[in-house]
Design an enzyme around this catalytic site. Sequence first.
Site, mmCIF file in Angstrom:
data_model
loop_
_atom_site.group_PDB
_atom_site.id
_atom_site.type_symbol
_atom_site.label_atom_id
_atom_site.label_comp_id
_atom_site.label_asym_id
_atom_site.label_seq_id
_atom_site.Cartn_x
_atom_site.Cartn_y
_atom_site.Cartn_z
ATOM 1 N N LYS A 78 43.820 32.532 30.351
ATOM 2 C CA LYS A 78 42.851 33.355 31.026
ATOM 3 C C LYS A 78 42.432 34.388 30.313
ATOM 4 C CE LYS A 78 41.351 35.308 35.539
ATOM 5 N NZ LYS A 78 41.708 35.469 37.030
ATOM 6 N N SER A 159 38.271 34.386 40.512
ATOM 7 C CA SER A 159 37.685 34.538 39.092
ATOM 8 C C SER A 159 38.417 33.879 38.054
ATOM 9 C CB SER A 159 38.213 36.119 38.650
ATOM 10 O OG SER A 159 39.592 36.368 38.657
ATOM 11 N N SER A 183 42.203 34.495 43.332
ATOM 12 C CA SER A 183 41.504 34.006 42.206
ATOM 13 C C SER A 183 42.373 33.110 41.501
ATOM 14 C CB SER A 183 41.378 35.371 41.289
ATOM 15 O OG SER A 183 40.352 36.252 41.949
#
Length: 493
Positions: A78, A159, A183
């Site tokens: 990420k 997210s 998230s």
Amino acid sequence: MTDLTDLGVAGLRDGFRAGDFTAREVAEAFNGAVEAASQLNAFIVTTPEKAIEAADAADKDRDAGTLKPLSGVPLGIKDLFCTKGVQSAAASHILEGFTPPYESTVTTKLFDAGAGMLGKLNMDQFAMGSSNETSFFGDVVSPWRRNDGGNAPLTPGGSSGGSSSSVAAHLCPAATGTDTGGSIRQPAAFTGIVGMKPTYGRCSRLGIIAFASSLDQAGPMTRDVRDAAIMLNVMAGYDPGDATSLDVAVPDWEAALSSDLKGKKVGIPKEYRVENMPGEIDALWHKGADMLRDAGAEIVDISLPHTKYALPAYYIIAPAEASANLSRYDGVRYGLRELPEGANLQDMYAATRTAGFGDEVKRRIMIGTYVLSAGYYDAYFTKAQKVRSLIVQDFEKAWEECDLLLTPTAPSAAFALGDLSDDPIAMYLNDVFTVPSSLAGLPAISVPGGLDEKGLPLGLQIIGKPLDEQGVMDAGLAIEERAGFVAGAEKWW
């Protein structure tokens, strides 16, 4: 020969050790998958050369008999994790082009364990969002499609939307995610994969670009529960460079995995039956309870009376911490600098932050600045922290009656991109089931429980006591075995 991209972490690790294939073959297969699925926009930066470099090292290690825990396993990272020499922008224009001279602790652990890196995964800007529509680098698209003829692209959640989309699409066997209010878990539920948020402090935050420091926590996103245990075994551990890191032993979660829940009590919190919850979510919840009962658990009803205050408390605390954390992005030291002709220092600050931050980031900074301002600090921020303490106490009382909790992960299946982008409140409500355990710093996992009537994944959430990642993953494994759900979307791109 088996398509190597269909294998998860355990399959790749074990097959590589058995000599079924080389690590280079694995890296080349996943590099090809990433390149072929550019329509998903799951990656901001691809690093095929790093995947090959780690693979070649793994092949040499196998020949030398010095294999590491993740030798032969390439991962997606990420974009919130700083990676040395590779752009780490938190999906924001204000950090576009920033290449850290250091590595985050979590990625250091993964790479030291032999893992390779396929690239940096797209996400909501600064981890602020529930649909992966706030990224400066464009929306991430879910690999899933409805079965009722609806063709609108779906959100992969947020997210960690790039992470969830890439794992579900078999672009990588596993990915790192971060969870502030859900998230990791909500996008896992939307894409039919496993998302694990460990106890706050289990994984170091050093080198993770901060959103809300008292909430942010790294965790794995994987095809199944065993892969989550393997990943977490490497990612977790004490870091003296992180003041919030827990100095506790890291158990061998994979070795201890068991779906036998005899003697365990699983609580069903009545407050999680929210108004207007779709019937299929409630039906899945009941089905999940039956699956855990079949695994030997006793199901009990419990109460978490302050649950209804969790979401408003979260959306005071998290923006307040974000307002402080994001004040460092001012155009002075790194990242974007906007310097209009004739501008003074204040003008540069304003121009840089106006151009560099997206609308959602600006919204949360404004909320956070407001609740921290003189005259409103006690009325909002202090009161929210008191509510947080009450939520923690609710969980502590619940543990007197049960060992684990079962809830839905999200109040719906994935929605179409654009459906909620103009309604921030509706978007925030996606976190209604995940935020309470984040405020309390508890371990929680989302596992696929089935499909809705449109053929889209639905997730079930297990919440555990502090540091009881084992119990959480064991219950997740019990659901996984009984749901019979195989992670992976039908290929359409």
